[in-house]
Design an enzyme around this catalytic site. Structure first.
Site, PDB file in Angstrom:
ATOM      1  N   ARG A 102       0.546  -1.531   0.016  1.00 17.36           N
ATOM      2  CA  ARG A 102       0.096  -0.116  -0.032  1.00 17.36           C
ATOM      3  C   ARG A 102       1.128   1.347  -0.330  1.00 17.36           C
ATOM      4  O   ARG A 102       0.628   2.678  -0.769  1.00 17.36           O
ATOM      5  CB  ARG A 102      -0.824   0.041   1.158  1.00 17.36           C
ATOM      6  N   HIS A 147       0.014   5.416  -1.970  1.00 16.13           N
ATOM      7  CA  HIS A 147       0.836   6.808  -1.147  1.00 16.13           C
ATOM      8  C   HIS A 147       1.403   7.672  -1.506  1.00 16.13           C
ATOM      9  O   HIS A 147       1.561   8.561  -0.823  1.00 16.13           O
ATOM     10  CB  HIS A 147       0.147   6.511   0.478  1.00 16.13           C
ATOM     11  N   ASN A 152      -4.438   8.413   6.221  1.00 17.82           N
ATOM     12  CA  ASN A 152      -3.003   6.751   6.729  1.00 17.82           C
ATOM     13  C   ASN A 152      -2.457   7.145   7.629  1.00 17.82           C
ATOM     14  O   ASN A 152      -2.664   5.965   8.653  1.00 17.82           O
ATOM     15  CB  ASN A 152      -1.332   8.286   5.901  1.00 17.82           C
TER      16      ASN A 152
END
Length: 314
Positions: free
Chosen positions: A43, A47, A75
């Site tokens: 992930r 991000h 986040n």
């Protein structure tokens, strides 16, 4: 897409020929310690790359002069397993000091997370520099929320020259890992302010989620993102067809006309999903900001000699 470093396969073939094998070995160790960790590391690529390009900025800790991206809305209490990247960096520094960037580690580790859980394996382009700063505001402004619908996601990905097919395929990263109850409470109890659950939820699956995530319960409890959360496969898309998508941003891919065809195709043909996912990950990895960078010695902090840069950006 902004022009930046010239990326190419086997970038470290002369300066650190063991780089990719070291990263994969460390990812194997992480998976043995905690199976979920490799999905969490994967992930990080999404991000990181969406916010000013793939530059390792998502890894930076806050400083007195800089609010980093770790505590941004998308986040905070969500991104995890930064310690895996730390372990990889430490292993690389022992073998090839000051050579492999944190940004490249994220790209290699994301690929390995997929390959080690049964998904495709592909050649990554490398040669990125690490950012000298990070921006919580930029992350807040760019990253989608779990409430996002397909139209929003299509528009977001289009900003980065990523097609609808890329977006749907890359959403398949949710083939592995878990999500928090926090991300689905509105779906279960107040979809679109209706005071009712999302009608797209298959009833038996909804009851399962109600038990996992009751009103007033601990919203940091996690649930599987698909029925095979430790295996990278096309079960995620099969679940969407069955109304068993965990996140609203997942299920909307099947309920929306623009994306339903890709979901059906990927649910029926795992090979096509794997090919599309590889292509999307390579394109995602090509995103760059064009800003100056370096090879950071520690993935969480900017090298001391650049402290003046941070002060200038604060």
């Amino acid at each position: 897409m902004v022009t930046g470093e010239i990326l190419r396969p086997r970038f470290y073939s002369e300066t650190c020929p063991e780089a990719e094998s070291i990263v994969r070995d460390e990812m194997k160790k992480a998976m043995i310690r905690e199976a979920r960790s490799v999905a969490s590391v994967m992930r990080l690529q999404f991000h990181d790359c969406f916010v000013n390009g793939c530059d390792g900025s998502v890894l930076l800790d806050d400083t007195p002069n800089m609010l980093g991206e770790k505590l941004s809305l998308s986040n905070i209490n969500s991104l995890r397993s930064f310690e895996v990247v730390d372990d990889i960096k430490e292993a690389l520094e022992k073998t090839c000091p000051s050579t492999v960037s944190c940004a490249d580690i994220v790209i290699m580790a994301s690929r390995d997370a997929v390959a080690l859980t049964g998904g495709p394996d592909w050649e990554v382009k490398l040669g990125r520099k690490d950012s000298l700063t990070a921006s919580q505001k930029d992350s807040d402004d760019i990253m989608p929320s779990p409430r996002a619908n397909a139209t929003f996601l299509i528009d977001l990905f289009e900003r980065f020259d990523l097609s609808v097919r890329d977006m749907v395929a890359l959403s398949g990263s949710h083939s592995i890992g878990k999500g928090r109850c926090f991300s689905i409470m509105f779906r279960l109890y107040n979809q679109s302010g209706s005071g009712k659950p999302d009608p797209a939820l298959e009833p038996i699956y909804r009851k399962k989620l109600n038990t996992l995530c009751p009103l007033g319960g601990d919203e940091n409890v996690t649930g599987d993102l698909d029925a095979t959360p430790r295996v990278f496969d096309n079960q995620y898309f099969k679940d969407l067809v069955s109304g068993r998508g965990f996140l609203n941003s997942d299920q909307t891919l099947y309920t929306s006309r623009e994306t339903r065809g890709y979901v059906k195709r990927f649910s029926e043909d795992q090979g096509e999903f794997f090919r599309a996912f590889e292509e999307g990950m390579v394109k995602l990895g090509d995103l760059q900001s064009g800003r100056p960078g370096e090879v950071r010695l520690n993935c969480r902090v900017v090298n001391t000699r650049h402290s003046d840069v941070l002060l200038g950006d604060s």
